[in-house]
Design an enzyme around this catalytic site. Structure first.
Site, PDB file in Angstrom:
ATOM      1  N   LYS A   1      70.215  -0.387  32.935  1.00  0.00           N
ATOM      2  CA  LYS A   1      69.123  -1.372  32.963  1.00  0.00           C
ATOM      3  C   LYS A   1      68.054  -0.855  33.913  1.00  0.00           C
ATOM      4  CE  LYS A   1      68.194  -5.578  31.382  1.00  0.00           C
ATOM      5  NZ  LYS A   1      68.536  -6.195  30.103  1.00  0.00           N
TER       6      LYS A   1
ATOM      7  N   GLY B   1      68.589 -25.444  21.518  1.00  0.00           N
ATOM      8  CA  GLY B   1      67.567 -24.393  21.345  1.00  0.00           C
ATOM      9  C   GLY B   1      67.570 -23.876  19.924  1.00  0.00           C
ATOM     10  N   VAL B   2      66.482 -24.141  19.195  1.00  0.00           N
ATOM     11  CA  VAL B   2      66.434 -23.698  17.797  1.00  0.00           C
ATOM     12  C   VAL B   2      65.279 -22.726  17.592  1.00  0.00           C
ATOM     13  CG1 VAL B   2      67.698 -25.599  16.754  1.00  0.00           C
ATOM     14  CG2 VAL B   2      65.256 -25.868  17.166  1.00  0.00           C
ATOM     15  N   GLY B   3      65.249 -21.697  18.447  1.00  0.00           N
ATOM     16  CA  GLY B   3      64.276 -20.616  18.293  1.00  0.00           C
ATOM     17  C   GLY B   3      64.824 -19.582  17.339  1.00  0.00           C
TER      18      GLY B   3
ATOM     19  N   VAL C   1      67.322 -17.378  17.526  1.00  0.00           N
ATOM     20  CA  VAL C   1      68.776 -17.331  17.327  1.00  0.00           C
ATOM     21  C   VAL C   1      69.313 -18.686  16.849  1.00  0.00           C
ATOM     22  CG1 VAL C   1      71.001 -16.958  18.470  1.00  0.00           C
ATOM     23  CG2 VAL C   1      69.043 -15.488  19.026  1.00  0.00           C
TER      24      VAL C   1
END
Ligand code: NAD
Length: 343
Positions: free
Chosen positions: A81, A178-180, A182
Site C-alpha cells: 500500500k 448502502g445501495v451504491g 456494491v
C-alpha cells in the site's frame, strides 16, 4: 517517534520505503508487507494525515490487509500500500504525481499500485505514463464495483446456506446498508432470485427509488441495523459493527461488501456469542481486486469468473473450520491468510 519496528502495526513487513521530492512537495510511503505470493499490490491513498507517523501506520496496516485479501482471493499477488501525504493547502500537482510514479518505478515491480481514496482513475492513467506498475487502468477492466457486487452476492448466498440451511434466496430477507455501486448491484442480484429486500442509504432518494424498482422497501439509514431480517449486508461504511450495534442486531448472518466492518476486532467474538454468522469482509468483497489485478498474470474473463466463483467455497471453508475449532470466522480467515503468505 518510535522506530518502525516498534510500531504496533509493524508486522515483519518486507520493506517500508519512504520518499521525498522537495521540488514537487511529494512525501510518500510505500509499504511492502509481503511478496510471498507475487508482487505487492494495493492502492495508493492521497490523504491529509495529522502527522507522518499516522501516514506510516496507515501504510503498514493497509498493506498487511492487502496481503491477506490478495492471498485469500487466490491471486498471484502479495500485499502493499502507498500513501501520499497531502498538503491541504495545495492541490495534487502533476509534478508530484510524476515524482510518485518515479518512486513506484524505482521499486522495479516489487509494488503495483491501484486506485484508493483521493486518487482518481485519471491519476492512475497519469502514473502509467511513467511506470508500468499500475493496475486497474480503464482498458484493464474498469469499475471494480460490479465484480465486487457479484462476489458479495455469492457470499450472501453461501451465508444463507450455512446459517439458514438453504442457498435458495427466494423469500430470504436481506437488509442492505448502502445501495451504491456494491450494495445496489447486490440488491439487483438478490431481487432476481426472489429475496425480500429492505434497503437504506443516506441518499434516501436512491434507496427509495431502488426499492420501488425491485419491489422492496426502504427505511431510514439510522434504523437499518435494527431491522429484523435473515441477513444484514453492510455495503457502505467500515467500523459499523461495534459492541452496541452487534448487541442490537436481529439477523442470523452478517455478509456484506464494506471494508473493515469490525470496529475494533472483539466484535467478531460478540457476533459468534450471539450465534450470528459473520462473513470476513476481505474474503467476501474480493471480486473487485480480482478484476483489478487481472493483468498480473493475464487472467481472461473466464479466469476472473472462476476466481470470483471461488469466494463462496472459501467462506464455507472458513465457517466449517470456525464451527469445528471454536475460533471466530475472522480469526480463522486471518490464520488461513497467514499460512498462505508463509507467516
Ligand atoms: P459507493 O460510494 O458507490 O456506495 C456507497 C453508498 O453508501 C452510497 O450510496 C452512500 O450514499 C451510502 N452511504 C454512505 N454512508 C452511509 C450510511 N451511514 N448509511 C447508509 N448508506 C450510506 O461505494 P461502493 O463502491 O459501493 O463501496 C461500498 C463499500 O464497499 C465501501 O466500504 C467500500 O470500501 C467497499 N468496497 C468496495 C469495492 C468496490 O469494488 N467498489 C471493493 C471492496 C470493498
Amino acid at each position: 517517534m518510535p522506530a518502525i519496528w516498534d510500531l504496533p502495526d509493524f508486522d515483519a513487513h518486507e520493506a517500508v520505503h519512504v520518499f521525498e521530492d522537495r521540488k514537487s512537495g511529494l512525501k510518500a510511503v510505500i509499504a511492502v508487507h509481503s511478496t510471498h505470493q507475487g508482487p505487492a499490490a494495493g492502492g495508493t491513498r492521497f490523504w491529509h494525515y495529522g502527522d507522518s507517523q499516522a501516514a506510516i501506520t496507515d501504510a503498514l496496516r493497509l498493506s498487511r490487509g492487502m496481503s491477506y485479501k490478495n492471498a485469500m482471493a487466490g491471486l498471484p499477488a502479495g500485499g502493499g500500500k502507498a500513501v501520499i501525504l497531502a498538503n491541504p493547502q495545495r492541490a495534487k500537482p502533476q509534478d508530484m504525481l510524476d515524482a510518485f510514479a518515479r518512486a513506484v518505478d524505482s521499486l522495479g515491480g516489487q509494488y503495483i499500485t491501484a486506485q484508493d481514496v483521493g486518487m482518481s482513475e485519471a491519476d492512475m492513467v497519469s502514473l502509467s505514463k511513467v511506470t508500468p506498475h499500475v493496475a486497474g487502468l480503464p482498458h484493464q477492466g474498469g469499475d471494480p464495483g460490479p465484480y465486487t457486487a457479484r462476489g458479495v452476492y455469492l457470499g450472501v448466498q453461501a451465508a444463507a446456506k450455512h446459517a439458514l440451511g438453504s442457498d435458495d434466496m427466494n423469500g430470504v430477507h436481506v437488509a442492505i446498508q448502502g445501495v451504491g455501486s456494491v450494495g445496489g448491484g447486490l440488491a439487483r442480484y438478490l431481487a432476481a432470485q426472489g429475496a425480500k429486500l429492505t434497503l437504506a442509504d443516506v441518499d434516501t432518494k436512491r434507496a427509495a427509488e431502488l426499492a420501488a424498482e425491485l419491489g422492496g422497501v426502504s427505511v431510514a439509514a439510522d434504523v437499518i441495523m435494527d431491522v429484523e431480517a435473515d441477513i444484514f449486508s453492510p455495503c457502505a461504511l467500515g467500523a459499523i459493527l461495534t459492541a452496541s450495534t452487534v448487541a442490537d442486531l436481529k439477523v442470523k448472518a452478517v455478509a456484506g461488501g464494506a471494508n473493515n466492518q469490525l470496529a475494533i476486532g472483539p466484535e467478531g467474538q460478540m457476533l459468534a456469542d450471539r450465534g450470528i454468522l459473520y462473513a470476513p469482509d476481505y474474503v467476501i468483497n474480493a471480486g473487485g481486486i480480482i478484476n483489478v489485478l487481472r493483468h498480473v498474470d493475464n487472467a481472461d474473463d473466464a479466469e476472473i469468473n472462476r476466481r470470483i466463483d471461488a469466494i463462496p467455497e472459501r467462506l464455507s471453508a472458513i465457517w466449517r473450520e470456525s464451527d469445528s475449532s471454536g475460533m471466530t470466522p475472522a480469526q480463522v480467515a486471518d490464520n488461513m491468510a497467514q499460512k498462505l503468505i508463509g507467516r
